[in-house]
Design a protein around this motif. Structure first.
Motif, PDB file in Angstrom:
ATOM      1  N   LEU A  75      -3.319   4.188  -1.867  1.00 15.79           N
ATOM      2  CA  LEU A  75      -3.804   3.086  -2.545  1.00 15.79           C
ATOM      3  C   LEU A  75      -3.323   1.746  -2.188  1.00 15.79           C
ATOM      4  CD1 LEU A  75      -3.931   4.589  -6.318  1.00 15.79           C
ATOM      5  CD2 LEU A  75      -5.785   4.951  -4.692  1.00 15.79           C
ATOM      6  N   LYS A  76      -4.073   1.041  -2.081  1.00 13.75           N
ATOM      7  CA  LYS A  76      -4.047  -0.557  -1.607  1.00 13.75           C
ATOM      8  C   LYS A  76      -3.354  -1.072  -3.071  1.00 13.75           C
ATOM      9  CE  LYS A  76      -7.433  -0.785   1.951  1.00 13.75           C
ATOM     10  NZ  LYS A  76      -8.602  -1.699   2.478  1.00 13.75           N
ATOM     11  N   PRO A  77      -2.693  -2.444  -2.842  1.00 13.26           N
ATOM     12  CA  PRO A  77      -2.304  -2.898  -3.957  1.00 13.26           C
ATOM     13  C   PRO A  77      -3.335  -3.273  -5.152  1.00 13.26           C
ATOM     14  CG  PRO A  77      -1.200  -4.088  -1.928  1.00 13.26           C
ATOM     15  CD  PRO A  77      -2.291  -3.068  -1.569  1.00 13.26           C
ATOM     16  N   PHE A  78      -3.048  -2.832  -6.469  1.00 12.10           N
ATOM     17  CA  PHE A  78      -3.928  -3.001  -7.307  1.00 12.10           C
ATOM     18  C   PHE A  78      -5.549  -2.225  -7.437  1.00 12.10           C
ATOM     19  CE2 PHE A  78      -1.558  -6.976  -6.885  1.00 12.10           C
ATOM     20  CZ  PHE A  78      -0.734  -6.821  -8.306  1.00 12.10           C
ATOM     21  N   GLU A  79      -5.372  -1.374  -6.526  1.00 15.21           N
ATOM     22  CA  GLU A  79      -6.322  -0.045  -6.403  1.00 15.21           C
ATOM     23  C   GLU A  79      -5.912   0.757  -7.475  1.00 15.21           C
ATOM     24  OE1 GLU A  79      -8.784   2.193  -3.077  1.00 15.21           O
ATOM     25  OE2 GLU A  79      -7.269   1.108  -2.668  1.00 15.21           O
ATOM     26  N   ASP A  80      -7.059   1.510  -8.164  1.00 17.84           N
ATOM     27  CA  ASP A  80      -6.791   2.381  -9.034  1.00 17.84           C
ATOM     28  C   ASP A  80      -7.565   3.909  -8.568  1.00 17.84           C
ATOM     29  OD1 ASP A  80      -9.300   1.421  -9.556  1.00 17.84           O
ATOM     30  OD2 ASP A  80      -9.331   2.584 -11.363  1.00 17.84           O
ATOM     31  N   THR A  81      -7.119   4.964  -9.413  1.00 18.56           N
ATOM     32  CA  THR A  81      -7.720   6.388  -8.954  1.00 18.56           C
ATOM     33  C   THR A  81      -7.594   7.260 -10.143  1.00 18.56           C
ATOM     34  OG1 THR A  81      -7.944   8.202  -7.260  1.00 18.56           O
ATOM     35  CG2 THR A  81      -5.524   7.228  -7.859  1.00 18.56           C
ATOM     36  N   HIS A  82      -8.344   8.232 -10.176  1.00 15.46           N
ATOM     37  CA  HIS A  82      -8.072   9.444 -11.364  1.00 15.46           C
ATOM     38  C   HIS A  82      -7.330  10.624 -10.837  1.00 15.46           C
ATOM     39  CE1 HIS A  82     -10.939   6.517 -13.462  1.00 15.46           C
ATOM     40  NE2 HIS A  82     -10.475   7.122 -14.420  1.00 15.46           N
ATOM     41  N   LEU A  83      -6.268  10.867 -11.297  1.00 17.30           N
ATOM     42  CA  LEU A  83      -5.501  12.044 -10.856  1.00 17.30           C
ATOM     43  C   LEU A  83      -6.006  13.383 -11.679  1.00 17.30           C
ATOM     44  CD1 LEU A  83      -3.350  13.705  -9.419  1.00 17.30           C
ATOM     45  CD2 LEU A  83      -1.733  12.822 -10.914  1.00 17.30           C
ATOM     46  N   THR A  84      -6.439  14.146 -10.945  1.00 16.43           N
ATOM     47  CA  THR A  84      -7.108  15.488 -11.780  1.00 16.43           C
ATOM     48  C   THR A  84      -6.402  16.486 -11.401  1.00 16.43           C
ATOM     49  OG1 THR A  84      -9.249  14.483 -11.887  1.00 16.43           O
ATOM     50  CG2 THR A  84      -8.926  16.734 -12.244  1.00 16.43           C
ATOM     51  N   VAL A  85      -5.660  17.461 -12.339  1.00 19.99           N
ATOM     52  CA  VAL A  85      -4.772  18.577 -12.197  1.00 19.99           C
ATOM     53  C   VAL A  85      -5.577  20.008 -12.872  1.00 19.99           C
ATOM     54  CG1 VAL A  85      -2.829  19.711 -12.150  1.00 19.99           C
ATOM     55  CG2 VAL A  85      -2.785  17.242 -11.763  1.00 19.99           C
ATOM     56  N   GLN A 119       0.833  -1.260   0.037  1.00 20.73           N
ATOM     57  CA  GLN A 119      -0.173  -0.080   0.047  1.00 20.73           C
ATOM     58  C   GLN A 119       0.848   1.385   0.046  1.00 20.73           C
ATOM     59  OE1 GLN A 119      -3.093  -0.157   2.851  1.00 20.73           O
ATOM     60  NE2 GLN A 119      -3.315   2.352   3.079  1.00 20.73           N
ATOM     61  N   TRP A 120       0.447   2.195  -0.624  1.00 21.75           N
ATOM     62  CA  TRP A 120       1.118   3.535  -0.730  1.00 21.75           C
ATOM     63  C   TRP A 120       1.139   4.106   0.777  1.00 21.75           C
ATOM     64  CZ3 TRP A 120      -1.053   6.681  -5.598  1.00 21.75           C
ATOM     65  CH2 TRP A 120      -0.638   5.960  -6.901  1.00 21.75           C
ATOM     66  N   PRO A 121       2.097   4.590   0.887  1.00 23.60           N
ATOM     67  CA  PRO A 121       2.137   5.397   2.261  1.00 23.60           C
ATOM     68  C   PRO A 121       1.479   6.805   2.239  1.00 23.60           C
ATOM     69  CG  PRO A 121       4.342   5.813   0.972  1.00 23.60           C
ATOM     70  CD  PRO A 121       3.537   4.775   0.455  1.00 23.60           C
ATOM     71  N   THR A 122       1.169   7.252   3.419  1.00 18.86           N
ATOM     72  CA  THR A 122       0.283   8.443   3.497  1.00 18.86           C
ATOM     73  C   THR A 122       1.259   9.629   3.126  1.00 18.86           C
ATOM     74  OG1 THR A 122       0.727   8.767   5.775  1.00 18.86           O
ATOM     75  CG2 THR A 122      -1.299   7.542   5.228  1.00 18.86           C
ATOM     76  N   GLY A 123       0.559  10.709   2.701  1.00 20.02           N
ATOM     77  CA  GLY A 123       1.507  11.883   2.110  1.00 20.02           C
ATOM     78  C   GLY A 123       1.950  11.888   0.766  1.00 20.02           C
ATOM     79  N   CYS A 124       1.883  10.814   0.014  1.00 21.47           N
ATOM     80  CA  CYS A 124       2.211  10.937  -1.551  1.00 21.47           C
ATOM     81  C   CYS A 124       1.401  12.132  -2.315  1.00 21.47           C
ATOM     82  CB  CYS A 124       1.953   9.604  -2.150  1.00 21.47           C
ATOM     83  SG  CYS A 124       2.869   8.207  -1.408  1.00 21.47           S
ATOM     84  N   TYR A 125       2.070  12.544  -3.061  1.00 15.86           N
ATOM     85  CA  TYR A 125       1.483  13.619  -3.821  1.00 15.86           C
ATOM     86  C   TYR A 125       2.041  13.590  -5.294  1.00 15.86           C
ATOM     87  CZ  TYR A 125       5.767  16.038  -2.755  1.00 15.86           C
ATOM     88  OH  TYR A 125       7.134  16.328  -2.628  1.00 15.86           O
ATOM     89  N   ALA A 126       1.421  14.484  -6.207  1.00 10.57           N
ATOM     90  CA  ALA A 126       1.700  14.588  -7.662  1.00 10.57           C
ATOM     91  C   ALA A 126       2.142  16.107  -7.877  1.00 10.57           C
ATOM     92  CB  ALA A 126       0.759  14.165  -8.736  1.00 10.57           C
ATOM     93  N   VAL A 146      -2.491  16.118  -3.460  1.00  6.06           N
ATOM     94  CA  VAL A 146      -2.257  15.004  -2.485  1.00  6.06           C
ATOM     95  C   VAL A 146      -3.066  13.842  -3.038  1.00  6.06           C
ATOM     96  CG1 VAL A 146      -2.356  14.137  -0.139  1.00  6.06           C
ATOM     97  CG2 VAL A 146      -1.994  16.832  -0.599  1.00  6.06           C
ATOM     98  N   LEU A 147      -2.390  12.618  -2.977  1.00  5.97           N
ATOM     99  CA  LEU A 147      -2.976  11.395  -3.349  1.00  5.97           C
ATOM    100  C   LEU A 147      -3.417  10.470  -2.113  1.00  5.97           C
ATOM    101  CD1 LEU A 147      -0.470  10.676  -6.247  1.00  5.97           C
ATOM    102  CD2 LEU A 147      -2.866  11.279  -6.500  1.00  5.97           C
ATOM    103  N   PRO A 148      -4.506   9.527  -2.417  1.00  9.70           N
ATOM    104  CA  PRO A 148      -4.854   8.568  -1.249  1.00  9.70           C
ATOM    105  C   PRO A 148      -3.980   7.628  -1.126  1.00  9.70           C
ATOM    106  CG  PRO A 148      -6.265   8.424  -3.119  1.00  9.70           C
ATOM    107  CD  PRO A 148      -5.215   9.648  -3.430  1.00  9.70           C
TER     108      PRO A 148
END
Length: 242
Positions: free
Chosen positions: A142-152, A117-124, A138-140
């Motif tokens: 994510l657990k292994p093989f979990e996905d998300t949409h990064l919007t900037v 799982q990603w550690p807390t505090g990850c960002y783009a 800032v990104l959530p």
């Protein structure tokens, strides 16, 4: 980690691929320009280190280049970086046209393709090129093989031209990880987009014109019965009035 300015044996475990002679060369330069020291540290450690993290480690070590390198390696070598891959990667040659000073957003579909799982505090953040006024996102965790949409959310530059922006994911400590993400934008003069859309609309309207049959009021219209009898075998009665 103790810092030794002289050559040391068995230092491969501490500095890995960094040559001791190269470290001494930078240390002997004696520069006090902080901007130059940050650039030197980034060159030595490669793309895994961003500007703000390089400045942090230099400041923590009183702007001593070699001490900053050793401190960084001590921390990063004991930490496994997260994993990320793009589900949908924009084609590098693809370019979006937009007018100056226009707000827009860029969306990337990303996934944690690693076992942890990603550690807390990850960002783009933007790592190279024009940021288009896009801020850190800032990104959530994510657990292994979990996905998300990064919007900037971004704003196009005020001057026409072709611009590109490179974005990377970072850990809380500032180490880059995962696939790079790109934005390529062509800024056109104001009013060009509206003109292009109008021309496209005209082209669609005139692409396959349907022929219109003019109605002559002096020619009587033939009934359905007359059309049917015209199709009869020869010898039938002719209902042509002319």
């Amino acid at each position: 980690m103790d810092v030794n300015n002289g050559p040391s044996e068995g230092s491969g475990n501490g500095t890995m691929d960094i040559e001791q002679s190269l470290l001494q060369q930078f240390s002997c330069m004696g520069t006090t320009d902080k901007e130059e020291l940050v650039q030197q540290l980034q060159k030595l450690l490669g793309s895994s280190l961003n500007y703000s993290t390089a400045a942090f480690f230099l400041d923590m070590n009183n702007w001593n280049l070699q001490a900053a390198i050793c401190s960084y390696l001590d921390i990063e070598n004991s930490t496994k970086l997260p994993s990320m891959t793009l589900v949908q990667d924009p084609v590098a040659s693809e370019s979006e046209s937009i007018e100056p000073n226009v707000s827009f957003q860029k969306v990337w579909h990303i996934i944690n393709n690693g076992p942890d799982q990603w550690p807390t505090g990850c960002y783009a953040q933007c790592s190279d090129g024009n940021s288009f006024n896009g801020g850190r996102v800032v990104l959530p965790p994510l657990k292994p093989f979990e996905d998300t949409h990064l919007t900037v959310h971004m704003v196009s530059p005020p001057t026409p031209g072709v611009y590109q922006s490179k974005w990377r994911l970072c850990t809380e400590k500032g180490a880059y990880f995962g696939d790079p993400m790109w934005v390529i934008v062509t800024v056109v003069e104001e009013g060009t987009m509206a003109l292009t859309q109008q021309l496209s609309s005209f082209s669609e309207l005139g692409a396959s014109p349907q022929p219109e049959v003019a109605h002559n009021p002096f020619i009587p219209q033939r009934s359905h019965l007359e059309h049917t009898q015209d199709a009869a075998p020869q010898g039938g009665r002719d209902y042509n009035m002319w």
